[in-house]
Design a protein around this motif. Structure first.
Motif, mmCIF file in Angstrom:
data_model
loop_
_atom_site.group_PDB
_atom_site.id
_atom_site.type_symbol
_atom_site.label_atom_id
_atom_site.label_comp_id
_atom_site.label_asym_id
_atom_site.label_seq_id
_atom_site.Cartn_x
_atom_site.Cartn_y
_atom_site.Cartn_z
ATOM 1 N N TRP A 114 0.655 4.138 -2.844
ATOM 2 C CA TRP A 114 0.561 5.574 -2.581
ATOM 3 C C TRP A 114 1.687 6.332 -3.291
ATOM 4 O O TRP A 114 1.468 7.414 -3.846
ATOM 5 N N THR B 200 0.703 6.467 -7.044
ATOM 6 C CA THR B 200 -0.562 7.102 -7.427
ATOM 7 C C THR B 200 -0.826 8.428 -6.721
ATOM 8 O O THR B 200 -1.644 9.206 -7.196
ATOM 9 N N ALA B 201 -0.178 8.666 -5.594
ATOM 10 C CA ALA B 201 -0.407 9.860 -4.759
ATOM 11 C C ALA B 201 -1.861 9.982 -4.319
ATOM 12 O O ALA B 201 -2.345 11.070 -4.021
ATOM 13 N N ASP B 202 -2.554 8.855 -4.265
ATOM 14 C CA ASP B 202 -3.942 8.828 -3.813
ATOM 15 C C ASP B 202 -3.936 8.628 -2.294
ATOM 16 O O ASP B 202 -3.331 7.692 -1.777
ATOM 17 N N GLY B 203 -4.621 9.513 -1.583
ATOM 18 C CA GLY B 203 -4.647 9.456 -0.126
ATOM 19 C C GLY B 203 -5.262 8.188 0.439
ATOM 20 O O GLY B 203 -5.006 7.831 1.594
ATOM 21 N N PHE B 204 -6.066 7.510 -0.364
ATOM 22 C CA PHE B 204 -6.659 6.242 0.086
ATOM 23 C C PHE B 204 -5.585 5.261 0.527
ATOM 24 O O PHE B 204 -5.719 4.589 1.548
ATOM 25 N N TRP B 205 -4.512 5.177 -0.262
ATOM 26 C CA TRP B 205 -3.459 4.200 0.045
ATOM 27 C C TRP B 205 -2.708 4.570 1.322
ATOM 28 O O TRP B 205 -2.310 3.699 2.082
ATOM 29 N N ARG C 299 -4.069 6.196 3.898
ATOM 30 C CA ARG C 299 -4.980 5.847 4.991
ATOM 31 C C ARG C 299 -5.023 4.340 5.210
ATOM 32 O O ARG C 299 -5.046 3.871 6.349
ATOM 33 N N THR D 15 0.827 -1.203 0.000
ATOM 34 C CA THR D 15 0.000 0.000 0.000
ATOM 35 C C THR D 15 0.866 1.260 0.000
ATOM 36 O O THR D 15 0.472 2.276 -0.578
#
Length: 105
Positions: free
Chosen positions: A52, A55-60, A62, A48
């Motif tokens: 992140w 992708t720089a997606d905050g989901f990962w 968290r 994870t």
């Protein structure tokens, strides 16, 4: 006589080592049932983190936080049951592998 590929398997009752457990539900030891969760949670954290990173997606981020926290909590739960068996069973205390596992964990 058994075929050669069936001799000496750990699943064979003749070769299986029985380790008793006081901390059990219906004769099933709790420590081996619970310990898989912190292992799985903490093994997933690097994946994870990499997700992140790419992708720089905050989901990962968290999800990494939740997996780390869940791994810590479940590790403590597994430790309680493992320590219970270690302290309550003289047979387990006599095994050097049990003490090595206790110290490493």
């Amino acid at each position: 006589m058994r075929p050669p590929w069936r001799r000496g398997r750990a699943s064979d009752p003749q070769y299986a080592r029985k380790v008793p457990s006081v901390m059990a539900v219906m004769h099933h030891p709790i420590h081996p049932m619970v310990v898989v969760f912190p292992i799985a949670f903490l093994m997933a954290v690097p994946a994870t983190d990499l997700a992140w990173l790419f992708t720089a997606d905050g989901f990962w981020a968290r999800l990494s936080l939740w997996l780390t926290g869940g791994g810590l909590v479940m590790g403590l739960v597994a430790a309680v049951f493992g320590i219970g068996d270690l302290l309550l069973l003289p047979e387990v205390r006599r095994k050097p592998a049990a003490w090595g596992h206790f110290i490493a964990a």
